[in-house]
Write a protein that holds these residues in place. Structure first.
Motif, PDB file in Angstrom:
ATOM      1  N   HIS A  35       0.856  -1.195   0.000  1.00 45.67           N
ATOM      2  CA  HIS A  35       0.000   0.000   0.000  1.00 45.67           C
ATOM      3  C   HIS A  35       0.892   1.245   0.000  1.00 45.67           C
ATOM      4  O   HIS A  35       1.741   1.413   0.885  1.00 45.67           O
ATOM      5  CB  HIS A  35      -0.903  -0.027   1.233  1.00 45.67           C
ATOM      6  CG  HIS A  35      -1.904   1.073   1.292  1.00 45.67           C
ATOM      7  ND1 HIS A  35      -3.112   1.026   0.623  1.00 45.67           N
ATOM      8  CD2 HIS A  35      -1.889   2.261   1.955  1.00 45.67           C
ATOM      9  CE1 HIS A  35      -3.797   2.137   0.868  1.00 45.67           C
ATOM     10  NE2 HIS A  35      -3.080   2.910   1.669  1.00 45.67           N
ATOM     11  N   ASP A  37       1.011   5.325   0.033  1.00 40.02           N
ATOM     12  CA  ASP A  37       0.244   6.527   0.362  1.00 40.02           C
ATOM     13  C   ASP A  37       0.883   7.765  -0.253  1.00 40.02           C
ATOM     14  O   ASP A  37       1.919   8.235   0.202  1.00 40.02           O
ATOM     15  CB  ASP A  37       0.176   6.676   1.887  1.00 40.02           C
ATOM     16  CG  ASP A  37      -0.746   5.644   2.507  1.00 40.02           C
ATOM     17  OD1 ASP A  37      -1.923   5.606   2.128  1.00 40.02           O
ATOM     18  OD2 ASP A  37      -0.275   4.877   3.371  1.00 40.02           O
ATOM     19  N   HIS A  68      -2.661   4.606  -3.154  1.00 37.05           N
ATOM     20  CA  HIS A  68      -3.728   5.417  -2.543  1.00 37.05           C
ATOM     21  C   HIS A  68      -3.366   6.889  -2.732  1.00 37.05           C
ATOM     22  O   HIS A  68      -2.474   7.407  -2.061  1.00 37.05           O
ATOM     23  CB  HIS A  68      -3.812   5.014  -1.059  1.00 37.05           C
ATOM     24  CG  HIS A  68      -4.760   5.829  -0.235  1.00 37.05           C
ATOM     25  ND1 HIS A  68      -4.778   5.772   1.147  1.00 37.05           N
ATOM     26  CD2 HIS A  68      -5.735   6.720  -0.580  1.00 37.05           C
ATOM     27  CE1 HIS A  68      -5.709   6.581   1.609  1.00 37.05           C
ATOM     28  NE2 HIS A  68      -6.305   7.178   0.591  1.00 37.05           N
ATOM     29  N   MET A  70      -3.853  10.579  -2.209  1.00 41.30           N
ATOM     30  CA  MET A  70      -4.473  11.623  -1.381  1.00 41.30           C
ATOM     31  C   MET A  70      -3.998  12.953  -1.947  1.00 41.30           C
ATOM     32  O   MET A  70      -3.179  13.655  -1.354  1.00 41.30           O
ATOM     33  CB  MET A  70      -4.059  11.442   0.088  1.00 41.30           C
ATOM     34  CG  MET A  70      -4.787  10.285   0.763  1.00 41.30           C
ATOM     35  SD  MET A  70      -3.948   9.716   2.261  1.00 41.30           S
ATOM     36  CE  MET A  70      -2.807   8.553   1.530  1.00 41.30           C
ATOM     37  N   ASP A 177      -8.578   1.217   5.860  1.00 39.81           N
ATOM     38  CA  ASP A 177      -7.261   1.832   6.037  1.00 39.81           C
ATOM     39  C   ASP A 177      -7.296   2.829   7.190  1.00 39.81           C
ATOM     40  O   ASP A 177      -8.073   3.786   7.173  1.00 39.81           O
ATOM     41  CB  ASP A 177      -6.912   2.553   4.720  1.00 39.81           C
ATOM     42  CG  ASP A 177      -5.547   3.219   4.720  1.00 39.81           C
ATOM     43  OD1 ASP A 177      -4.793   3.070   5.698  1.00 39.81           O
ATOM     44  OD2 ASP A 177      -5.246   3.906   3.715  1.00 39.81           O
TER      45      ASP A 177
HETATM   46 ZN    ZN Z   1      -3.585   4.644   2.733  1.00 36.41          ZN
END
Ligand code: ZN
Ligand code: DX5
Length: 216
Positions: A35, A37, A68, A70, A177
């Protein structure tokens, strides 16, 4: 009987000076996904890393990269992250990019597409997109930082998503998450989560393999 969940360790909690070694370690410890970020300092207050760092990590594990985003404008960066080796790209429904256009841009690259919802975003907001996406990521903390406390009231969203996917006949992965540990992991799995993201619980553990098995 509860099913087995897949574990997606978040590299946010690893040693950034040793990304290669950390990737090898977490892969050998039995992770199912990696994963990643990505934070831009606008959508969330923190800044992490971008596509060049994802590309640099790519040769060091065969595990799928679950990216992911953001960031304010995910559409603008879909191709960069696809080129960098993302297998799944998830982006926030609260971001500025047009949702359907962004999903299409991800799918056009032949990879998985997913939507992410923050704790205050109603789960119903993703329902219109369920037939077009592969995954929904439910945040169980406010996005931006690792090491926060799990918000148990978010589990209801997982149950609602499971029902909506079943009713609509959609093949959907549900990921959770934020603040996941061995104590609350069984609750997330019982609610219907397929994939658990864990940063602190994996990278700050004494024994990574035991930590991953405990979450599963
Ligand atoms: Zn995340
Ligand atoms: C938070 C990130 C999470 C975070 C999880 O914005 O999306 O992936 O790294 O870390 P823990 O497991 O420590 O909450």
């Amino acid at each position: 009987m509860t099913k087995q969940a897949k574990i997606a360790p978040s590299m946010l909690s690893c040693d950034f000076a040793n990304l290669q070694a950390e990737l090898v370690k977490v892969t050998n410890a039995g992770a199912d996904y990696i994963h990643l970020d990505v934070m831009d300092g606008h959508f969330v207050p923190n800044i992490t890393f971008g596509a060049p760092v994802v590309a640099a990590m790519r040769p060091h594990t065969k595990l799928p990269f679950d990216v992911h985003l953001m960031i304010d404008d995910p559409l603008k960066y879909v191709n960069d992250f696809a080129d960098a080796g993302a297998d799944i790209i998830t982006f926030h429904i609260e971001a500025k990019s047009p949702v359907m256009k962004t999903i299409s841009a991800i799918k056009a690259r032949g990879i998985g597409a997913g939507l992410v919802i923050k704790p205050n975003t109603p789960v119903q907001s993703v329902f219109p997109y369920l037939s077009f996406i592969d995954m929904v990521l439910v945040m169980s903390v406010e996005p931006g930082f690792g090491g926060q406390s799990f918000m148990p009231q978010q589990l209801k969203k997982i149950e609602a998503l499971q029902h909506a996917a079943k009713d609509g006949g959609h093949d959907l992965l549900i990921e959770i998450d934020g603040g996941i540990n061995a104590q609350n992991a069984p609750l997330a799995i019982a609610a219907g989560a397929d994939i658990l993201v864990a940063g602190t619980a994996v990278f700050k553990a004494q024994n990574m393999e035991e930590a991953i098995n405990a979450l599963r």
